[in-house]
Scaffold this active site. Structure first.
Site, short mmCIF file in Angstrom:
data_model
loop_
_atom_site.label_atom_id
_atom_site.label_comp_id
_atom_site.label_asym_id
_atom_site.label_seq_id
_atom_site.Cartn_x
_atom_site.Cartn_y
_atom_site.Cartn_z
N ASP A 215 0.87 -1.16 0.00
CA ASP A 215 0.00 0.00 0.00
C ASP A 215 0.92 1.22 0.00
O ASP A 215 2.10 1.11 0.31
CB ASP A 215 -0.84 -0.05 1.26
N LYS B 285 -16.19 17.85 0.44
CA LYS B 285 -14.74 17.72 0.33
C LYS B 285 -14.49 16.33 -0.21
O LYS B 285 -15.05 15.36 0.29
CB LYS B 285 -14.14 17.86 1.72
N ARG C 214 -5.52 4.15 -8.02
CA ARG C 214 -6.96 4.23 -7.94
C ARG C 214 -7.61 2.86 -7.80
O ARG C 214 -8.62 2.58 -8.41
CB ARG C 214 -7.52 4.91 -9.19
N LYS D 23 -7.27 -4.66 -5.04
CA LYS D 23 -5.96 -4.99 -4.46
C LYS D 23 -5.88 -6.48 -4.19
O LYS D 23 -4.91 -7.15 -4.54
CB LYS D 23 -5.76 -4.22 -3.15
N ASN E 77 -8.31 -0.65 4.29
CA ASN E 77 -8.47 -0.97 2.88
C ASN E 77 -7.44 -1.99 2.40
O ASN E 77 -7.52 -2.49 1.31
CB ASN E 77 -8.40 0.29 2.03
N ASP E 78 -6.49 -2.27 3.24
CA ASP E 78 -5.50 -3.27 2.85
C ASP E 78 -5.81 -4.64 3.42
O ASP E 78 -5.10 -5.60 3.15
CB ASP E 78 -4.11 -2.84 3.33
#
Lengths: 1547, 285
Positions: free
Chosen positions: A455, A792, A1029, A1035, A1058-1059
């Site tokens: 990552d 944002k 992205r 992944k 997210n990993d």
């Protein structure tokens, strides 16, 4: 563009919509499950109640759980009713009880096939017909193994029991019915339905529904570090209706029934509702739930009812133990175990058949006297005999399957893990964390990794976000000062801690500076002090100072504002103030200023940052007590003005009334906020005095300002955010005097210059998620009373959502220009490697808002697929945005990342980076961390559709393929002619020239089944792959693809949620215990504090673990095979009757006792190459990747060696004792002894490091054997039938023959292996052996060699570069060569030049060493090497003509005279050399022509040029060399000085 | 000296198909010549070939506690002895296949000196291990020294002509502690083996134990080996400090020693030629 990764990486199970939204989520009363009867504590009703409850439970068992107060029931009864259904809070993680331990543990152990096998064999031994040993004895090893495992389990279980006990006996306050107050109880006594009171900093004992809080807003802060490692505080809220209670919460009066989900492990979800006595219902959300294991912070007291207890708490349901992974080595080993089984079966079969024949040859009639018939007096038929024998022999040969292998491996691995833990180098002082091994059984996989998937954010980078620059409405503010300041941080690490005591005061000063807007001068002073302190030490101190503040390093907090922007902000604020005082509408502001204002407002409020003051909570709490009555009045006040608040779901149609009520509510809360932050009683009362006034005044902040103005000076405010970039933005805004001072559930206070504190009412927070890649807040602007949406998010997303602007309208044009400008800047930022975020806003009309609100509330109140509906709802409001600006945040690389990546790559690992970041950012980071090189060819895949993707892939593949095939030919020929480069597999230079960059969308296409093969083929050829992205799923898909298709060992490293999927999929998952919580660590097998630790983990520990284990496993097989073979040979001499000459005791305990210790010691401690060398020469890692230590053929080699050794060990005693009066066991005992000697000496040959432990273990083993043998043989004259070895050993010890045999047999047995090792080590040393030798040299020589090695490495790296040019250059070179073809038969093809080149490099090295040895003769050597290398070259080429010259050259003594007496041949050599060296300097291809022409005339000079250029090249100074060359071409200088020059450069 | 008698010419050929219980025993005489005289004590062995005394079931077929004089085992031998445990409902003493198959040839040695046969004194004590004789093997205990009484209630092994208490006339070499028996009970490791039969002690220092010359061996041939192609031999041997005569170990040592020496030289050369390359130059490769 990092927003995507950053926020996606922050798992934020606690984030999500603010509690403010939830109050509307309550369902209308009366719906749903029917109102339960009111609770009257009369027995009859109770009985009925229970019955109905039971009925209901039966009905709803599967879905929900009902919780009611335990206080309502008499205790005994309550217990009775609860115990049956609900778990108590007693924690029991132990697997066994005292009673169940034995059966349960045995059952567990028999899951392992080997154990079953051994037990089966032991049981087989009880069958009289086939038994080989004393049955009891045969059980011993199995029992031993089982016992060892059982004791290990028992110990683990006991430690669990102890920790359980500790936890169970923690105390908490539980409301007691009898004493009518909270009394202290143990955790384990807490039951569902109990009321628990918790104080600040207490740990929550169970999942508790928050019913009351000392906080006036009914808020409670918890720290969830125990659950997910996030150290920031999360807000929890009291259940709505209890917030409204005007008196203090009294558990006795709690009569409601709570209905909620069954216990589940979803930390981020809790649904249910509470049914009140009155029949009304309130929804319950995760904001109401306090999870077990969290810590109460910042809140004096909370109370609540226990919903889930003990094992049903979410924390425990989430707690699953380490996963079981099977390492590659283990898989291979298992295959070999199967081979062993096969060998065993063959041996048994052979014996059985042999026995059958043996029996048969004596026929039916003449039974020999020694063939004993069965008990019934009958002889067995040959067939039956052989069948029986088969089983017997299995028992005898059982040791072939290493019984203790598994146990030994486990022990070794545990020790290895222990040593890894002990490694000081893997300790990170900053985070005070060290490496943790969470998986015990895959340590050796670390030594075999081929692919690393990393990552980016938080893994390669620090994940400490620093605001770098921003652009507002199309104007860029570069923040140069800030950049300078950051640059200064990089330097001062060396300057030490002399400023240590300052740490505490610094923050104070910072806060003063920032809040008081005391100009940049002051600030720069404070930065200076920071700089001196040294950033890392400072960061550490800061983190210690503020224990529960995650991101508070000064580097992140200090932002030097850009002067121009600061000016504008001030101007803007002034305008605003002026306008407000004149009650002008806000629209008079120029659009740019307006944008700036909005920009900072958005930065400040559009986040989930929690504000804390350092000296909280004490101060705050004191205030609250003093203020008790006023607060109540305020609450009343609020309630009065917001009658519809809780039931707004029902009457939301009347939007206008709602709006007004909300705005009213706001005022109250704004006061509250100041209360709860910092102010004192006095100030608060002052404010209260104003509050009436505020009601009719749109601007409330003027007054507040005076009140709060002095507040912040008391201490610095700290911002705690879920993702570091949020905090960075808030700190940035503060630098512009726009600081966030308070955040409550539905209101945010912002302090502005000149304007004082503004309170924004937060209507909604649409939390971040990785799909939307943005977050929004809906607020009511206090100045304009408009409803604004601030968004944002990642630029790609936000840009698409912008209001399409018409080009004819001038304003629209302007807007468009701004957009395009901003886009430009964004790209610029991305190129600089900054993470970019877009800030946008939207003004909603009341009608729009009302409309949206309605649908949104519907979505919220929906229990089924609420998430999706909320998502839809968010999409509806986040559109038509007005772009305000963009920010660039820098995420600094971690220390040592480029070096680590370079070293890992040298070690033959392919590093892929999978990131969620934008392509440009990712590419730049990749460059920064040397993942990509600038002279690398980069293939970028960006496709819009699967078709284009396919085409693109095809093209790239072809292109690469052509190059690849071209190069392989080159390489092949090069290798053929030269036979060089043991360290560098020929493929590596080819791979290294390419880098692949692929973006998420294309990746998605490429991962489709049809294309994945092509993608993989392409990716395989690239040195580095960068996926931008990419989603977490992608992944993991990439990892899976590589793992499955390439059959490669993969390692995934990451730090965020997210990993997690990637980490789980990979063979080895490594988590970085960094900033973003513990999810990754939880999922990982290993957790390291920093990326750079990966280097040592893999290169050193991985290598060691692998080589130790590989050697140990091989040795195990060898040992057992050798021992069994001894028995097997004996079968030939005992009629295959299955008897063994080795006493059964020795036979059974041989593995277990006598020969196990040394190999364990070796398995744990052996270091084939010392750590420094492994780090310095990463190439050594390749041995693990290529499985060099444990290849199939090595297994067979070992087997053959074992056979040979056993033959020796058998037949030497055999011939020695042939035809003698020796009896079985006095013959077998020497054999055992010999075998033991041989085995231990074999280990000694294989051992690479000798420590005291090695020696002592070997000696101990041998002594142990003799000791046991002597004692055993002296113990009992009649025991141990049939061998009855009484006095055997003693007698043998007195026999010189015994010693003679014992000496010669091991020598003969080990001679071949020893010889092989010696010859191989001397003649064909492997890299590892070279590395070992390296370590034995003195340090100076070692460093010298290492530098040389590295220099060569650089050359090596230039070679592939040259390779890629060789086709083009080939023609060039060919041309020039042709010119000289008459005089010299030179090869013209690029292939030859390639091979020449290799030759050349080799020659260079030999020479350079000599040069190093004797500087004086360096020049001479330098020249001399030419002929020698040329001679070898020429030999391979077969140019006779040249050989003539060479021999001439060779005949010259080394240091005698210059070989300059130049013949034509020599000139040709020079030319030859020159051309061969040209590929190195491919950039100066043009010079080639010039030089070649001049060469003809000035061979002498060219020789010299060559020499110098070579040396210069050694330094990698290509430019210089070309300069030198050109100088030389002019034919001016004296070669001596030149050569000397070159020599010095080299040295 | 092979006296199995497989060849028709052998004087023992007639006894080839002798059976266990043939009475009277078949006897034969074999003459032989000693080339050299034996100077020191001479050990007289009998050797058997192709006799698998190491067969697994054979090895097991004994009861050590019975042999150790345990009275209960005497009357109730171990199951391991099956099927030689009981005979006609009486326990066999000593039980088991090993005891049952005890070597029962009787060998007598004569020196033929001018056609006169001078008997050579064969000592039958001291042929077993001291520990075996004194610790491991014991006669059953009981009152009195009458072995016959002590072995009351037991029967002789099937193949034995006489019960165990009649093996020898001397009381300290009778019963279980009969040394021939003890020697036999120590099962041989390999199918070709020899067992110590008698000792010939050197009388005085003047003449050798056995002079070179003609000897004759009288054999009471009881032990059948022909059925399994076995061979019987008589061996006379002296013993040095390291056991009997076996050239193997010496040859092995010489061979291995020379190989090691040769390899040492080769390795030395190799080391000189390539060794220095290893120390420094080769590493960067």
């Amino acid at each position: 563009m990092g927003y995507g990764t950053a926020a996606a990486a922050s798992p934020a199970p606690w984030a999500g919509p603010g509690p403010g939204l939830q109050r509307d989520g309550a369902r209308p009363a009366g719906g749903g499950l029917g109102s339960p009867p009111a609770h009257v504590p009369s027995p009859a009703v109770e009985e009925e109640e229970k019955a109905s409850e039971r009925r209901r439970r039966k009905k709803k068992e599967s879905k929900t759980r009902l919780v009611r107060s335990n206080l309502l029931l008499p205790e005994a009864e309550a217990e009775k009713s609860k115990r049956t259904v609900l778990a108590s809070n007693r924690l029991k993680t132990t697997k066994y009880t005292a009673l169940s331990f034995l059966p349960k543990n045995l059952f567990e152990q028999f899951h392992r096939l080997a154990n079953v096998y051994f037990v089966f064999i032991a049981l087989l031994n009880f069958v009289p017909a086939v038994n080989a040993f004393q049955p009891e004895l045969a059980l011993a090893p199995v029992l031993f193994i089982l016992a060892v495992t059982a004791i290990k389990d028992l110990w683990e279980d006991y430690s669990r029991y102890r920790s359980d006990k500790e936890i169970n006996h923690m105390e908490c306050l539980v409301y007691s019915r009898n004493e009518k107050k909270y009394i202290s109880r143990y955790w384990k006594e807490v039951k569902v339905g109990d009321f628990v009171q918790l104080r600040c900093n207490e740990i929550i004992p169970a999942d508790i529904l928050l019913l009351s809080s000392s906080d006036p807003d009914g808020l409670c802060h918890i720290e969830t570090a125990n659950l997910d490692g996030e150290t920031n505080l999360k807000q929890r809220q009291v259940v709505r209706r209890f917030l409204e209670l005007d008196s203090e919460f009294d558990p006795l009066k709690f009569t409601s029934v709570i209905e909620c989900e069954k216990p589940n492990n979803d930390l981020s979800r809790f649904r249910g509702y509470i049914v009140h006595k009155s029949g009304k219902k309130d929804g319950l959300f995760k904001e109401n739930l306090l999870l077990r294991g969290c810590t109460i912070r910042n809140t004096e007291e909370v109370a609540g009812i226990v919903i889930y207890a003990g094992h049903e708490t979410k924390a425990l349901l989430n707690n699953n133990g380490p996963r079981y992974k099977r390492s590659k080595l283990e898989r291979q080993m298992n295959a070999d175990v199967l081979w062993c089984v096969l060998i065993l079966l063959i041996m048994c079969l052979f014996s059985a058949i042999g026995h059958g024949l043996w029996v048969w040859q004596y026929g039916e009639k003449k039974k020999p006297i020694f063939d004993v018939p069965g008990p019934d007096g009958k002889y067995l038929s040959p067939v039956l005999a052989s069948v029986y024998l088969f089983l017997t022999v299995i028992i005898v040969f059982q040791v072939m399957i290493p019984i203790s292998l598994y146990v030994s491996i486990e022990i070794v691995k545990i020790c290895q893990v222990y040593f890894i833990h002990q490694d000081k180098d893997l300790y990170d002082e900053e985070t005070d964390s060290q490496l943790q091994c969470r998986a015990l059984n895959i340590t050796e996989d670390l030594g075999q990794v081929q692919f690393i998937f990393s990552d980016k954010t938080g893994t390669l980078t620090e994940n400490k976000m620093v605001f770098r620059r921003c652009t507002v409405s199309g104007i860029e503010y570069s923040h140069d000062d800030n950049a300078k300041r950051l640059a200064m941080y990089q330097e001062p690490d060396s300057e030490e801690d002399e400023a240590a005591p300052k740490g505490g005061t610094l923050s104070q000063r910072d806060s003063i500076c920032s809040h008081q807007s005391i100009k940049v001068i002051h600030r720069s002073q404070s930065t200076k002090t920071h700089r001196r302190t040294g950033s890392r030490a400072e960061a550490k101190r800061a983190s210690i100072l503020s224990k529960h503040t995650a991101f508070s390093s000064p580097m992140e907090k200090d932002i030097t504002p850009d002067p121009s922007l600061l000016e504008k902000v001030n101007e803007c604020a002034k305008h605003l103030e002026v306008m407000r005082s004149h009650e002008q509408p806000l629209s008079h502001l120029s659009p740019e200023l307006c944008d700036i204002f909005d920009f900072f407002i958005a930065l400040t409020i559009c986040n989930t940052v929690v504000v804390t003051a350092p000296n909280q909570p004490r101060q705050k709490v004191r205030d609250r007590f003093e203020l008790k009555s006023p607060v109540k009045t305020i609450e009343d006040f609020i309630r009065r003005f917001t009658p519809s608040r809780l039931t707004s779901g029902s009457n939301s149609s009347s939007s206008s009334s709602l709006a007004t009520s909300k705005s009213m509510h706001r005022f109250g809360l704004s006061v509250l906020s100041s209360t709860s932050t910092d102010s004192t009683l006095l100030k608060l009362e002052e404010k209260l005095a104003y509050s009436a006034q505020m009601n009719n005044n749109g601007y409330n902040s003027q007054q507040d300002r005076t009140a709060v103005g002095s507040g912040p000076e008391e201490g610095e405010l700290r911002y705690e955010a879920e993702s570091p970039d949020e905090a960075a933005l808030v700190y940035a805004a503060r630098a512009y005097n726009c600081s966030l001072v308070g955040r409550l559930s539905d209101q945010v206070s912002v302090e502005l210059p000149h304007l004082g504190t503004l309170s924004f009412e937060v209507l909604h927070t649409l939390g971040f998620d990785s799909v939307r890649k943005r977050m929004s807040v809906v607020v009511r602007h206090p100045l304009t009373d408009e409803i604004n949406v601030y968004t944002k998010g990642a630029d790609s997303v936000v840009m698409d959502l912008l209001l399409p602007c018409s080009s004819d309208d001038p304003r629209g044009k302007h807007q468009k220009k701004i957009q395009s400008k901003t886009q430009n800047y964004l790209n610029l930022y991305a190129v600089d490697g900054l993470r970019t975020l877009c800030i946008a806003k939207r003004v909603l009309s009341k009608e729009e808002y009302a409309c949206w609100l309605k649908s949104h509330l519907e979505a919220e109140s929906c229990i089924e697929n609420r998430e999706e509906l909320l998502f839809q709802s968010a999409l509806r409001i986040e559109k038509n945005l007005h772009l305000l600006g963009a920010t660039g945040i820098e995420d600094r690389l971690q220390d040592g990342v480029p070096e680590t990546i370079a070293n890992l790559r040298k070690a033959g690992l392919q590093v892929w980076v999978l990131t969620g970041d934008k392509q440009e950012t990712a590419v730049n980071i990749a460059y920064a961390c040397k993942l990509l090189d600038h002279d690398e060819e980069i293939i970028t895949l960006n496709a819009e559709s699967p078709e284009t993707c396919a085409v693109l892939l095809e093209q790239c593949l072809q292109c690469v393929e052509s190059k690849f095939s071209n190069n392989t030919i080159d390489e092949a020929t090069g290798n053929m002619t030269v036979g060089f480069t043991p360290l560098y597999p020929p493929s590596s230079p080819v791979l290294s020239s390419l880098g692949l960059v692929i973006d998420g969308r294309t990746l998605a296409y490429a991962l489709e089944p049809t294309l994945e093969d092509k993608f993989l083929a392409l990716a395989k050829r690239c040195r580095s792959v960068l996926c931008c992205r990419s989603t977490p799923l992608q992944k993991s898909m990439v990892v899976k693809l590589v793992r499955d298709k390439l059959k490669a060992m993969t390692l995934a490293i990451g730090d965020g949620a997210n990993d997690v999927s990637m980490i789980q999929v990979a063979d080895v998952g490594v988590g970085i215990s960094g900033q973003e919580g513990m999810q990754a660590v939880m999922a990982s097998d290993f957790a390291v504090p920093r990326f750079r630790h990966l280097e040592k983990l893999l290169l050193v520990h991985g290598h060691w673990c692998y080589s130790r284990l590989a050697n140990m496993v091989l040795y195990f097989f060898y040992k057992n095979a050798m021992f069994v073979a001894l028995l097997f040979w004996y079968q030939f001499y005992c009629g295959f009757s299955g008897s063994s000459m080795v006493d059964q005791w020795y036979l059974i305990f041989f593995n277990l006792l006598f020969s196990s210790l040394p190999q364990l010691i070796t398995g744990v401690l052996d270091k084939d190459v010392p750590a420094e060398v492994l780090i310095a020469v990463p190439q050594l890692y390749k041995s693990g990747q290529n499985m060099e230590e444990y290849q199939p053929h090595m297994f067979w080699m070992n087997m053959i060696d074992a056979m040979y050794q056993s033959l020796v060990c058998f037949f030497i005693p055999y011939f020695t004792y042939y035809d003698s009066e020796v009896d079985i066991f006095s013959w077998g005992t020497p054999i055992t002894t010999i075998a033991l000697f041989t085995i231990i000496l074999h280990l000694a040959i294989e051992t690479k490091t000798w420590t005291f432990l090695h020696w002592s273990s070997c000696i101990f083993s041998i002594l142990l054997f003799f000791f046991v043998a002597l004692v055993y043989n002296a113990s009992c004259p009649v025991c141990h039938p049939p061998s009855n070895p009484y006095w055997t050993m003693e007698r043998l010890m007195g026999d010189p023959m015994f010693y003679f045999t014992c000496i010669i047999s091991p020598v003969v047995a080990l001679l071949p292996r020893f010889l092989y090792r010696v010859l191989q080590g001397t003649l064909f040393p492997t890299q590892l052996q070279l590395g070992r030798q390296l370590s034995k040299l003195s340090p100076e020589i070692r460093t010298q060699l290492l530098t040389k090695l590295n220099v060569k490495e650089t050359i090596r790296q230039t070679q592939p570069f040259a390779d890629s040019f060789s086709p083009s250059l080939g023609s060039n070179a060919g041309d020039c060569c042709k010119a000289y073809n008459q005089s010299t038969p030179l090869p013209t093809s690029p292939q030859t030049s390639e091979s020449l080149f290799q030759e050349h490099t080799k020659a260079e090295h030999t020479t350079d060493q000599t040069v190093a040895a004797s500087p004086q003769g360096a020049v001479l050597y330098g020249e001399n090497k030419l002929p020698s290398s040329a001679s070898s070259l020429e030999r391979s080429m077969g140019f006779h003509e040249v050989r003539h010259g060479t021999s001439e050259m060779e005949s010259l003594p080394v240091g005698a005279t210059f070989p300059w007496s130049s013949s034509v041949d020599q000139a040709d050599f020079g030319l030859l050399r020159w051309i061969t060296s040209t590929p190195l300097f491919s950039r100066i291809g043009t010079v080639l022509q010039v030089s070649s022409s001049s060469l003809q005339n000035e061979t002498r000079d060219s020789m010299c040029v060559l020499g110098s250029s070579l040396h210069v090249d050694f330094k990698g100074l290509k430019e210089q060399s070309s300069n030198n060359l050109q100088d030389k071409m002019k034919g001016t200088p004296a070669d001596h000085c030149k050569s000397d020059n070159s020599e010095t450069t080299f040295l | 000296i092979d006296y199995t008698g497989t060849e028709p010419s052998s004087p023992c050929n007639k006894c080839l198909n002798v059976s266990w219980d043939s009475t009277p025993p078949c006897t034969c005489t074999i003459n032989f010549t000693l080339e050299h005289s034996f100077e020191s004590n001479v050990f007289m062995y009998y050797g058997l070939s192709n006799f698998y005394q190491n067969h697994r079931r054979y090895v097991k077929s004994r009861d050590d506690s019975q042999l150790n004089g345990d009275n209960s085992s005497l009357l109730n031998p171990s199951k391991e002895c099956e099927p030689y445990r009981t005979n006609e409902d009486k326990p066999i003493a000593p039980c088991g296949a090993i005891a049952n198959s005890m070597f029962n040839d009787t060998l007598e040695l004569y020196r033929i000196d001018n056609d006169t046969r001078i008997p050579i004194t064969l000592i039958k004590k001291g042929i077993a291990w001291w520990t075996d004789k004194n610790v491991k093997f014991r006669n059953p205990t009981g009152d009195g020294n009458n072995l016959t009484a002590l072995f009351q209630g037991t029967t002789k092994p099937v193949n034995w002509p006489k019960p165990v208490y009649m093996l020898d006339s001397e009381p300290d070499n009778n019963g279980f502690i009969n040394e021939d028996f003890i020697v036999w009970m120590r099962t041989a490791a390999l199918p070709t083996f020899r067992k110590l039969y008698r000792l010939i002690e050197r009388k005085n220092n003047l003449q050798p134990t056995l002079q070179a010359g003609k000897y004759s061996l009288d054999i009471a041939y009881n032990y059948p080996v022909h059925s399994f192609d076995g061979r019987k031999r008589m061996i006379l041997s002296t013993i040095s400090w390291m056991g009997g005569k076996n050239p193997f170990l010496g040859i092995a040592y010489i061979t291995v020693g020379s190989i090691c020496f040769f390899l040492g030289v080769v390795l030395l050369i190799i080391h000189h030629k390539y060794g220095n390359r290893n120390t420094s130059a080769d590493i960067p490769n």
